[in-house]
Design a protein around this motif. Structure first.
Motif, short mmCIF file in Angstrom:
data_model
loop_
_atom_site.label_atom_id
_atom_site.label_comp_id
_atom_site.label_asym_id
_atom_site.label_seq_id
_atom_site.Cartn_x
_atom_site.Cartn_y
_atom_site.Cartn_z
N PHE A 76 0.86 -1.18 0.00
CA PHE A 76 0.00 0.00 0.00
C PHE A 76 0.90 1.23 0.00
CE2 PHE A 76 -3.59 -2.33 2.49
CZ PHE A 76 -3.96 -3.00 1.32
N SER A 77 0.83 2.02 -1.06
CA SER A 77 1.74 3.16 -1.22
C SER A 77 0.97 4.46 -1.36
CB SER A 77 2.61 2.92 -2.45
OG SER A 77 3.56 3.97 -2.60
N ALA A 78 1.26 5.42 -0.50
CA ALA A 78 0.61 6.73 -0.51
C ALA A 78 1.61 7.79 -0.96
CB ALA A 78 0.08 7.07 0.89
N ALA A 79 1.21 8.60 -1.94
CA ALA A 79 2.11 9.62 -2.46
C ALA A 79 1.54 11.03 -2.36
CB ALA A 79 2.46 9.32 -3.92
N ALA A 80 0.27 11.15 -2.06
CA ALA A 80 -0.36 12.47 -2.02
C ALA A 80 -0.09 13.20 -0.71
CB ALA A 80 -1.87 12.33 -2.24
N THR A 81 -0.25 14.50 -0.72
CA THR A 81 -0.11 15.32 0.48
C THR A 81 -1.12 14.88 1.54
OG1 THR A 81 0.64 17.21 -0.82
CG2 THR A 81 -0.25 17.68 1.37
N ASN A 82 -0.65 14.71 2.76
CA ASN A 82 -1.49 14.37 3.93
C ASN A 82 -2.09 12.96 3.87
OD1 ASN A 82 -1.05 16.93 5.01
ND2 ASN A 82 -2.95 17.76 4.17
N GLN A 83 -1.66 12.15 2.94
CA GLN A 83 -2.26 10.82 2.78
C GLN A 83 -1.51 9.75 3.56
OE1 GLN A 83 -2.00 9.02 -1.14
NE2 GLN A 83 -3.96 7.96 -0.88
N SER A 84 -2.25 8.91 4.25
CA SER A 84 -1.69 7.75 4.92
C SER A 84 -1.70 6.56 3.97
CB SER A 84 -2.50 7.40 6.17
OG SER A 84 -2.44 8.44 7.13
N ALA A 85 -0.81 5.62 4.18
CA ALA A 85 -0.89 4.37 3.43
C ALA A 85 -2.07 3.54 3.95
CB ALA A 85 0.41 3.58 3.55
N VAL A 86 -2.23 3.53 5.28
CA VAL A 86 -3.36 2.84 5.92
C VAL A 86 -3.96 3.74 6.99
CG1 VAL A 86 -4.03 0.89 7.40
CG2 VAL A 86 -2.47 0.52 5.48
N PHE A 87 -5.28 3.88 6.94
CA PHE A 87 -6.02 4.70 7.90
C PHE A 87 -7.19 3.87 8.43
CE2 PHE A 87 -9.33 8.28 8.34
CZ PHE A 87 -9.00 8.50 9.67
N VAL A 88 -7.21 3.65 9.75
CA VAL A 88 -8.27 2.86 10.38
C VAL A 88 -8.99 3.75 11.38
CG1 VAL A 88 -8.83 0.80 11.72
CG2 VAL A 88 -6.96 0.74 10.07
N THR A 89 -10.31 3.82 11.27
CA THR A 89 -11.09 4.72 12.11
C THR A 89 -12.46 4.12 12.41
OG1 THR A 89 -11.81 7.04 12.32
CG2 THR A 89 -12.07 5.99 10.15
N ALA A 90 -13.23 4.83 13.24
CA ALA A 90 -14.62 4.43 13.57
C ALA A 90 -14.71 3.01 14.10
CB ALA A 90 -15.52 4.61 12.35
N LYS A 91 -13.76 2.66 14.99
CA LYS A 91 -13.73 1.35 15.65
C LYS A 91 -13.47 0.20 14.68
CE LYS A 91 -16.69 2.82 19.48
NZ LYS A 91 -17.91 2.56 20.28
N GLY A 92 -12.86 0.49 13.55
CA GLY A 92 -12.45 -0.57 12.64
C GLY A 92 -11.35 -1.42 13.25
N ARG A 93 -11.28 -2.67 12.82
CA ARG A 93 -10.26 -3.61 13.32
C ARG A 93 -9.58 -4.26 12.12
NH1 ARG A 93 -10.96 -4.56 18.77
NH2 ARG A 93 -9.63 -6.40 18.63
N LEU A 94 -8.30 -3.95 11.93
CA LEU A 94 -7.55 -4.41 10.77
C LEU A 94 -6.39 -5.29 11.20
CD1 LEU A 94 -6.94 -4.26 7.70
CD2 LEU A 94 -5.52 -2.24 8.21
N THR A 95 -6.26 -6.45 10.53
CA THR A 95 -5.13 -7.35 10.72
C THR A 95 -4.30 -7.35 9.44
OG1 THR A 95 -6.37 -8.76 12.25
CG2 THR A 95 -4.41 -9.71 11.21
N MET A 96 -3.00 -7.13 9.56
CA MET A 96 -2.10 -7.12 8.41
C MET A 96 -0.97 -8.12 8.61
SD MET A 96 -1.80 -3.09 7.31
CE MET A 96 -1.14 -2.50 8.88
N ASN A 97 -0.70 -8.90 7.56
CA ASN A 97 0.37 -9.89 7.60
C ASN A 97 1.33 -9.67 6.43
OD1 ASN A 97 -0.76 -11.54 9.82
ND2 ASN A 97 -2.39 -11.95 8.32
N ASN A 98 2.62 -9.47 6.76
CA ASN A 98 3.66 -9.32 5.74
C ASN A 98 3.32 -8.25 4.71
OD1 ASN A 98 5.29 -11.48 6.83
ND2 ASN A 98 3.80 -12.91 5.97
N MET A 99 2.88 -7.13 5.19
CA MET A 99 2.50 -6.01 4.34
C MET A 99 3.67 -5.03 4.19
SD MET A 99 -0.61 -6.35 3.25
CE MET A 99 -1.01 -4.66 2.77
N THR A 100 3.68 -4.30 3.07
CA THR A 100 4.63 -3.22 2.84
C THR A 100 3.85 -1.92 2.75
OG1 THR A 100 6.15 -4.68 1.63
CG2 THR A 100 6.40 -2.30 1.31
#
Length: 202
Positions: free
Chosen positions: A53-77
């Protein structure tokens, strides 16, 4: 062997008129800021593996989790190269962070998080209920005002067997900032090279 850093408190004491004005202006900037990610999870539960997941824009995150979201990531770049429009908002609320949890929960095992922009903190948890867990992850930031792990307003980060490297100025590896929070590290390796950068900042 583990090390914990906890500092979670509300501002107290008397504020000067200048301090109140500055705080109000920063709050207004935060309210107007657009928080978004290359990958955004708003509520719900998700698992992602072996992707970039690659973010290039101003103020942009590669990953953004909000509103009580639950994210599991394995071997991510996760990669971000954009700059922030306001380093104070980035330091206080995580604007432009590569991985941002804002009232969300993230668990990441394996992989890497890299940033090159200004104000691009690598892993940032802000607000009560915001938790990031990192295991066997490599963190590398080359830009200024970019911490490896940072918490504000009672956010929580736990890091185990994590390598943290920062190269820019004012880019400490392990940090707690406005409103504080909890950072726990175990068997982590830390390298900082920039001016006004510390291994541990609170």
């Amino acid at each position: 062997m583990g090390t914990g850093l906890t500092r979670c408190a509300r501002p107290h004491g008397r504020w000067s008129r200048t301090g109140l004005i500055a705080a109000a202006l920063l709050a207004a900037l935060h309210a107007r800021a657009q928080y978004y990610g290359y990958y955004t999870l708003t509520g719900g539960t998700a698992t992602v593996s072996a992707q970039t997941f690659s973010a290039a824009a101003t103020n942009q995150s590669a990953v953004f989790v909000t509103a009580k979201g639950r994210l599991t990531m394995n071997n991510m770049t996760l990669v971000s190269s954009g700059n922030t429009t306001n380093t104070d908002v980035s330091s206080q609320y995580g604007l432009n962070a590569t991985l941002l949890a804002k009232t969300g929960t993230v668990s990441m095992t394996g992989g890497s998080i890299t940033s090159s922009g200004s104000g691009a903190n690598l892993a940032f948890a802000t607000g009560p209920g915001s938790v990031i867990g990192l295991t066997n992850v490599v963190l590398y930031a080359s830009g200024g005002n970019a911490h490896a792990v940072d918490v504000t307003y009672c956010g929580v980060i736990a890091a185990s067997n994590v390598t943290m490297v920062t190269r820019g100025g004012s880019s400490s590896a392990i940090a707690t900032d406005y409103g504080g929070g909890t950072v726990t590290v175990c068997h982590c390796e830390v390298t900082v090279n920039g001016n006004k950068s510390a291994a541990l900042y609170s």
